[in-house]
Scaffold this active site. Structure first.
Site, short mmCIF file in Angstrom:
data_model
loop_
_atom_site.label_atom_id
_atom_site.label_comp_id
_atom_site.label_asym_id
_atom_site.label_seq_id
_atom_site.Cartn_x
_atom_site.Cartn_y
_atom_site.Cartn_z
N HIS A 79 -38.72 -13.51 70.45
CA HIS A 79 -39.99 -13.05 69.89
C HIS A 79 -39.98 -13.38 68.40
O HIS A 79 -39.21 -12.81 67.64
CB HIS A 79 -40.11 -11.54 70.12
N ARG A 107 -50.43 -6.99 74.10
CA ARG A 107 -49.47 -6.05 73.53
C ARG A 107 -49.33 -6.31 72.03
O ARG A 107 -49.85 -5.58 71.21
CB ARG A 107 -48.13 -6.16 74.27
N HIS A 157 -42.15 -14.07 64.69
CA HIS A 157 -43.36 -13.97 63.89
C HIS A 157 -43.49 -15.22 63.01
O HIS A 157 -42.53 -15.98 62.85
CB HIS A 157 -43.34 -12.70 63.05
N HIS A 177 -40.46 -4.02 78.22
CA HIS A 177 -40.39 -4.56 76.87
C HIS A 177 -38.94 -4.82 76.47
O HIS A 177 -38.14 -3.92 76.37
CB HIS A 177 -41.04 -3.58 75.89
N HIS A 213 -56.66 -46.17 61.23
CA HIS A 213 -56.27 -45.22 62.28
C HIS A 213 -57.10 -45.46 63.54
O HIS A 213 -56.58 -45.43 64.66
CB HIS A 213 -56.47 -43.79 61.79
#
Length: 306
Positions: free
Chosen positions: A101, A22, A103, A82, A198
């Site tokens: 949701h 989607r 971004h 939705h 390391h």
């Protein structure tokens, strides 16, 4: 932690709304045909996502047909309607599930998703490689990495994490992008260790530098061999990988490094380990072939530090 905060906290009982099919369609180079959508949906279902989000069937005739096709696949994952929810003060006002949701325009989508779960959200939108509008949404793999560090037992019991690399390769090929070198879990440098100090620590106790275990995701740790800052512990580790249990002194390590660089410069293939019996040499060659199978990792050693 206050009792009320523990009550709201959903870090150990979250669900994923997987949005590659989607939100991912908004990615610049994404153009999924029905066959590709089916492959991705099935792969995500094998991983164990809770919901597979699709484009609204009202968007177009093709979207409508694709939704009908997906619903007939018999997937374990649900196909949700939705809903976009903001956490903030919602949990204190409502008792329903809350979907979030985010971004990634500022690089905070994964941390925001985790904080939302702590605040009481129940569902997190994510997509493979984060593909979506603008600069992506929450990366599915990166989110899994964050959550396994929070509650390893819950994540491992619910999701088949070894499927992530396969799914990322599938989606990356579909949208014609490369998987970033620093991608969580599957980036080729994710579990690569180069510095001698390391390497010594990681070989003695991996948790000193790794917050997550590569084997949980079907990945392997890679101790880089070809650097001038490589320590003897890395050489010893490689000797053991090649099937030899011989003790390794400092002079042995120096000899192996010199032979390695000589082979590169002269384009020859002298054995790195001297004094082996025929049986040990045969075993060493067999193990070397296995290590060569880690293609992108071994390619690093072709551009070794000078």
């Amino acid at each position: 932690m206050p009792v009320w905060e523990t009550f709201f906290r959903n870090v150990s009982r979250f669900q994923i709304i997987e949005s590659t099919l989607r939100e991912g369609k908004h990615f610049a180079t994404a153009c999924f045909d029905t066959e590709t959508k089916i492959k991705i949906a099935k792969a995500l279902d094998e991983l164990g996502v809770d919901y597979t989000e699709l484009t609204s069937p009202a968007a177009s005739g093709q979207s409508y047909e694709d939704c009908k096709t997906m619903c007939k696949l018999g997937l374990e994952a649900k196909v949700p309607t939705h809903v976009h929810g903001l956490v903030q003060n919602l949990r204190g006002a409502v008792s329903c599930d809350i979907e979030c949701h985010f971004h990634d325009d500022t690089g905070c989508s994964i941390s925001n998703a985790y904080c939302a779960l702590e605040a009481g959200a129940t569902h997190v939108d994510a997509s493979v490689l984060g593909i979506g509008e603008r600069n992506r949404i929450t990366k599915l793999g990166g989110f899994m990495a964050r959550m396994i560090a929070a509650d390893r037992d819950y994540v491992k019991s619910k999701y088949r994490l070894e499927k992530i690399k396969e799914i990322e390769n599938l989606v990356a090929e579909s949208v014609q992008v490369n998987i970033p070198f620093n991608n969580p879990i599957t980036g080729f440098s994710a579990f690569t260790h180069k510095s001698g100090i390391h390497q010594k620590a990681i070989l003695a106790n991996p948790s000193t530098y790794e917050i997550i275990k590569p084997e949980d995701f079907g990945m392997t740790r890679y101790v880089y061999l070809a650097s001038r800052i490589t320590g003897r512990n890395a050489i010893k580790s490689r000797v053991e990988q090649l099937g030899s249990q011989m003790p390794l002194a400092v002079d042995d390590a120096d000899s192996i490094i010199r032979t390695f660089h000589f082979n590169r410069a002269a384009q020859e293939q002298q054995p790195l380990l001297g004094g082996l019996t025929e049986k040990e040499q045969a075993l060493s060659m067999e193990k070397e072939k296995e290590l060569n199978g880690v293609g992108e990792k071994r390619a690093l050693e072709q551009v070794a530090d000078e």
